[in-house]
Design a protein around this motif. Structure first.
Motif, PDB file in Angstrom:
ATOM      1  N   UNK A  19       1.097  12.459  -9.279  1.00 16.88           N
ATOM      2  CA  UNK A  19       0.766  13.854  -9.563  1.00 16.88           C
ATOM      3  C   UNK A  19       1.697  15.115  -9.283  1.00 16.88           C
ATOM      4  N   UNK A  20       2.515  14.437  -7.959  1.00 19.26           N
ATOM      5  CA  UNK A  20       3.435  16.145  -7.816  1.00 19.26           C
ATOM      6  C   UNK A  20       3.950  15.979  -9.082  1.00 19.26           C
ATOM      7  N   UNK A  21       4.751  15.739 -10.466  1.00 23.45           N
ATOM      8  CA  UNK A  21       5.454  15.780 -11.074  1.00 23.45           C
ATOM      9  C   UNK A  21       4.850  16.469 -11.613  1.00 23.45           C
ATOM     10  N   UNK A  22       3.056  15.969 -12.112  1.00 24.50           N
ATOM     11  CA  UNK A  22       2.116  16.851 -12.920  1.00 24.50           C
ATOM     12  C   UNK A  22       2.364  18.473 -12.599  1.00 24.50           C
ATOM     13  N   UNK A  23       2.285  18.245 -11.154  1.00 25.32           N
ATOM     14  CA  UNK A  23       1.825  19.879 -11.222  1.00 25.32           C
ATOM     15  C   UNK A  23       3.323  20.826 -10.916  1.00 25.32           C
ATOM     16  N   UNK A  24       4.629  19.912 -11.020  1.00 26.20           N
ATOM     17  CA  UNK A  24       5.864  20.573 -11.079  1.00 26.20           C
ATOM     18  C   UNK A  24       6.354  21.051 -12.990  1.00 26.20           C
ATOM     19  N   UNK A  48       3.013   6.457  -2.660  1.00 24.64           N
ATOM     20  CA  UNK A  48       4.169   6.950  -3.056  1.00 24.64           C
ATOM     21  C   UNK A  48       4.369   6.867  -4.531  1.00 24.64           C
ATOM     22  N   UNK A  49       4.349   6.027  -5.631  1.00 23.18           N
ATOM     23  CA  UNK A  49       3.912   5.905  -6.928  1.00 23.18           C
ATOM     24  C   UNK A  49       2.893   7.144  -6.929  1.00 23.18           C
ATOM     25  N   UNK A  93       1.055  -1.223   0.029  1.00 14.13           N
ATOM     26  CA  UNK A  93      -0.193   0.041   0.102  1.00 14.13           C
ATOM     27  C   UNK A  93       1.104   1.047  -0.326  1.00 14.13           C
ATOM     28  N   UNK A  94       1.667   1.197   0.534  1.00 17.13           N
ATOM     29  CA  UNK A  94       3.217   2.300   0.994  1.00 17.13           C
ATOM     30  C   UNK A  94       3.663   2.775  -0.660  1.00 17.13           C
ATOM     31  N   UNK A  95       3.920   1.150  -1.503  1.00 17.04           N
ATOM     32  CA  UNK A  95       4.539   1.822  -2.520  1.00 17.04           C
ATOM     33  C   UNK A  95       3.672   2.380  -3.546  1.00 17.04           C
TER      34      UNK A  95
END
Length: 73
Positions: free
Chosen positions: A59-64, A53-54, A48-50
């Motif tokens: 989503x973080x890459x999309x915002x960046x 994280x993915x 679940x953690x993996x």
């Protein structure tokens, strides 16, 4: 019109990033608590953690990319 819609999507993506990160922290803490204190295995914790994280990375890459990778000051 499209700028307003884009801003809404950026806010949604940022919210998803925060939620997935906090959920990831909560799952890891619960997994450690189960293993060390309660002496029961939490088998789904690692996987679940993996996945959290993915999704957080996606989503973080999309915002960046939308902000061109720079911080606004």
């Amino acid at each position: 019109m499209l700028d307003r819609l884009d801003n809404i999507f950026v806010k949604i993506e940022r919210t998803i990033c925060v939620i997935t990160f906090l959920a990831m922290v909560a799952v890891v803490l619960w997994s450690v608590l189960c293993r060390r204190v309660l002496m029961i295995p939490f088998l789904a914790g690692e996987e679940l953690t993996r996945y959290l994280a993915i999704y957080s990375i996606f989503f973080g890459t999309s915002v960046a990319v939308k902000e061109k990778g720079t911080r606004r000051r």
